[in-house]
Scaffold this motif. Structure first.
Motif, PDB file in Angstrom:
ATOM      1  N   PRO A 366       0.809  -1.223   0.000  1.00  0.00           N
ATOM      2  CA  PRO A 366       0.000   0.000   0.000  1.00  0.00           C
ATOM      3  C   PRO A 366       0.837   1.264   0.000  1.00  0.00           C
ATOM      4  CG  PRO A 366      -0.237  -1.222   2.067  1.00  0.00           C
ATOM      5  CD  PRO A 366       0.501  -2.104   1.127  1.00  0.00           C
ATOM      6  N   SER A 367       2.009   1.218   0.641  1.00  0.00           N
ATOM      7  CA  SER A 367       2.811   2.442   0.746  1.00  0.00           C
ATOM      8  C   SER A 367       3.190   2.987  -0.624  1.00  0.00           C
ATOM      9  CB  SER A 367       4.073   2.168   1.554  1.00  0.00           C
ATOM     10  OG  SER A 367       4.842   1.189   0.900  1.00  0.00           O
ATOM     11  N   VAL A 370      -0.197   4.508  -2.248  1.00  0.00           N
ATOM     12  CA  VAL A 370      -1.006   5.484  -1.543  1.00  0.00           C
ATOM     13  C   VAL A 370      -0.242   6.742  -1.178  1.00  0.00           C
ATOM     14  CG1 VAL A 370      -2.298   5.902   0.571  1.00  0.00           C
ATOM     15  CG2 VAL A 370      -2.490   3.734  -0.590  1.00  0.00           C
ATOM     16  N   ALA A 371       0.971   6.550  -0.650  1.00  0.00           N
ATOM     17  CA  ALA A 371       1.638   7.660   0.021  1.00  0.00           C
ATOM     18  C   ALA A 371       1.748   8.910  -0.846  1.00  0.00           C
ATOM     19  CB  ALA A 371       3.020   7.217   0.476  1.00  0.00           C
ATOM     20  N   GLY A 372       2.184   8.740  -2.080  1.00  0.00           N
ATOM     21  CA  GLY A 372       2.237   9.878  -2.994  1.00  0.00           C
ATOM     22  C   GLY A 372       3.266  10.920  -2.621  1.00  0.00           C
ATOM     23  N   SER A 373       4.088  10.631  -1.654  1.00  0.00           N
ATOM     24  CA  SER A 373       5.127  11.586  -1.267  1.00  0.00           C
ATOM     25  C   SER A 373       6.427  11.218  -1.981  1.00  0.00           C
ATOM     26  CB  SER A 373       5.306  11.525   0.245  1.00  0.00           C
ATOM     27  OG  SER A 373       6.347  12.375   0.613  1.00  0.00           O
ATOM     28  N   ASP A 374       7.362  12.122  -2.009  1.00  0.00           N
ATOM     29  CA  ASP A 374       8.584  11.866  -2.771  1.00  0.00           C
ATOM     30  C   ASP A 374       9.664  11.179  -1.944  1.00  0.00           C
ATOM     31  OD1 ASP A 374       8.999  13.940  -1.118  1.00  0.00           O
ATOM     32  OD2 ASP A 374       9.656  15.356  -2.669  1.00  0.00           O
ATOM     33  N   ASP A 375       9.361  10.793  -0.736  1.00  0.00           N
ATOM     34  CA  ASP A 375      10.355  10.111   0.086  1.00  0.00           C
ATOM     35  C   ASP A 375      10.297   8.631  -0.113  1.00  0.00           C
ATOM     36  OD1 ASP A 375      11.656  12.251   1.240  1.00  0.00           O
ATOM     37  OD2 ASP A 375       9.944  12.620   2.535  1.00  0.00           O
TER      38      ASP A 375
END
Lengths: 375, 219
Positions: A366-367, A370-375
């Motif tokens: 899922p990470s 879902v997360a959608g962050s650039d990290d």
């Protein structure tokens, strides 16, 4: 109820394009499955009717007589047990169809015949005396014409009144033409005796083969007395005859339905790929919020089954709406075997459709989705 | 309590040997309000994903409320996440094709909670976040602030004791961002551990503790 239907429709059409593609593919699957099932049903019904038409005791008589000698008139007087029919190689020209058709001629009926009557009766009753009458299968009946509130057909250039229509649940009897030797015209009789080779069947469901053998001896004497140069052979027929099943499959081209079904399955796999791609984010979010793999797989199965049920309803609605037109292409008989086969087809389609989505769900972290962050 | 011991995370050894997280040791007590700051690509979200059991560390030990997470069965692991952790994401991570109500319902469905109880819990969460009137709306019909409130309501609806927020104001204007932080502080005040990943030092300063991360290591 209305809200539930709305909720159901919302749930299956959240991903409209993928769902519509799936439903369309599914409709084609239903047409091919029902088409194949219809052929199965028809073949089994036809085979059933063929078997039901086989008598318990049977003697096949083959006679070769001198050309144009009538060995049939008066033959019935000598037959007290069983039914006697002239059939096999006998074909007579039918004007309306433009072709010569296989015809059976009743020589004597002492017991019930196996023909399944859709309406009317067989020729040869007392009221037919002096008349030219025939019973026709459904398919042949289509060629009849109306005159004086009766239907007629022209056999050997003689006009026969149709007194009965033969037809059961299958098309086994649909091409039958049944005449009675006492109700044929002179031209027809001439056509019959011009053949000189005859196949007759002496058969009974009441009497055993020994009784029929005695009956045959009388028939043998009658033929030889009528034509001293004739030869007559008889065999006890114990076979169950040739099955019509393979023939039906070949004629109805069942393999076309199989091919269409396989293409649709492949299509379902492709659609399922796009379907799960469209849902990737939703599934990742579900996973992130605690949905386990089993629950998600169960959900996918439920969604596919919902789509299939919806497609089935659409299919049946289309069939019902276009019944007159579609009945010519397919007839749906829902009996237990049909239902079981339909369930089998749905099960197979479901399994094949969810294989890729199931693997996607199991592999999905899922990470990543879902997360959608650039990290 | 959250305890991370020697956590290493390498995403794909074939692509790069450089870890996204390298030997991270961290303890966060119950009820803390913590922010994690660092530049892009420093490993903030990776750390959050590992704390939230959304991702597994390549090496190290993670103890959540006294339970060694990585020695648990898959079922227990999922259960730990479901029972303890709520997520709020930068881009809200709402399901586009579902209403606000259905989005908030999601974690409750995962826990097989009955419909009437679900309904009550969802209404409570929506009321708390002031979005009760938005229950039938699709996310696309809502403002960014409303969407983030729905996301927070979804994270809180199960009564989780740890709330992880990954750039919760990143997609919002300043005023709405401030409002969201106020809500998160309120949630923390009620006893929930809140961990916020952010670029914004202004937001970090409002938390009780700042954890800084750079190139996968705690500074």
């Amino acid at each position: 109820m209305k809200i539930r239907i709305k909720h159901f429709l919302n749930s299956i059409f959240r991903y409209r394009i993928a769902s519509v593609c799936f439903v369309v593919g599914q409709l084609i699957i239903y047409f091919s499955v029902f088409g194949a099932l219809q052929i199965y049903n028809m073949a089994s019904l036809k085979e059933e009717e063929r078997k039901e038409a086989i008598y318990d005791s049977r003697i096949k008589i083959e006679a070769v007589s001198t050309d144009n000698i009538d060995i049939f008139s008066g033959m019935s007087d000598n037959i007290e047990f069983g039914n006697m029919v002239l059939s096999g190689r006998l074909v007579l020209p039918v004007k309306e169809t433009g072709i010569a058709s296989t015809t059976e001629i009743i020589i004597k009926g002492n017991e019930e015949f196996p023909y399944i009557m859709e309406s009317g009766r067989l020729p040869g009753t007392g009221e037919d005396s002096g008349k030219l009458v025939a019973a026709l299968g459904r398919e042949r009946y289509k060629y009849t014409y109306e005159k004086n509130q009766s239907r007629y057909i022209t056999i050997c250039d003689e006009e026969y009144e149709v007194v009965g229509v033969i037809g059961g649940e299958s098309d086994y009897w649909d091409n039958s033409i049944v005449l009675c030797i006492d109700n044929v015209g002179s031209k027809t009789l001439d056509e019959i005796i011009s053949g000189s080779k005859y196949e007759m069947h002496l058969e009974s469901n009441i009497y055993d083969i020994e009784t029929l053998k005695l009956e045959y001896e009388d028939i043998f004497r009658f033929i030889v007395e009528r034509d001293g140069r004739s030869s007559v052979n008889a065999v006890i027929d114990k076979s169950s005859g040739q099955s019509t099943t393979e023939n039906t499959y070949a004629r109805q081209k069942i393999e076309v339905n199989y091919i269409v079904y396989i293409f649709c399955l492949v299509n379902s796999v492709l659609v399922s790929y796009f379907w799960i791609e469209a849902r990737k984010r939703e599934i990742a979010i579900r996973k992130a919020f605690g949905f386990g793999n089993f629950k998600l797989i169960g959900m996918l199965f439920a969604d596919v089954i919902k789509l299939m049920v919806f497609s089935l309803v659409i299919f049946l609605a289309v069939y019902a709406a276009g019944y007159r037109w579609l009945a010519g292409i397919m007839r749906i008989y829902i009996n237990l075997p049909t239902f079981m086969r339909l369930l089998g087809a749905i099960f197979l389609t479901t399994i094949i459709t969810v294989i890729y989505p199931v693997f996607s769900v199991i592999r999905m972290m899922p990470s990543k989705s879902v997360a959608g962050s650039d990290d | 309590m959250i305890e991370l011991k020697g956590i290493v995370k390498i995403y794909d050894k074939n692509v790069s040997d450089k870890p996204a997280l390298n030997n991270v040791n961290l303890t966060i007590d119950d009820g803390e309000l913590v922010s994690v700051i660092g530049p892009s690509g420093s490993g903030k979200s990776t750390l959050l994903n590992i704390i939230g059991c959304m991702d597994r560390a390549t090496e190290g030990q993670y103890i959540l409320n006294g339970v060694d997470v990585y020695s648990c069965s898959r079922k227990k692991y999922d259960l730990l996440r479901k029972d303890n952790i709520g997520f709020v994401f930068q881009h809200f991570a709402l399901m586009d094709k579902f209403t606000a109500y259905e989005n908030i319902e999601l974690p409750l469905l995962a826990q097989n909670i009955k419909r009437t109880q679900r309904n009550r819990m969802i209404n409570d969460a929506m009321e708390r976040l002031g979005i009760l009137s938005e229950r039938g709306k699709m996310p696309s019909k809502m403002s960014g602030g409303q969407q983030q409130r729905v996301a927070i309501a979804r994270a809180l609806v199960t009564g989780c004791n740890i709330l992880l927020a990954d750039e919760p104001t990143g997609a919002l204007d300043q005023a709405t961002g401030r409002e969201v932080i106020r809500i998160l502080k309120e949630i923390n005040a009620s006893g929930t551990t809140v961990i916020i990943v952010t670029h914004d030092s202004g937001i970090a300063e409002q938390t009780n503790r700042i954890i800084e991360i750079c190139d996968g290591e705690l500074v």
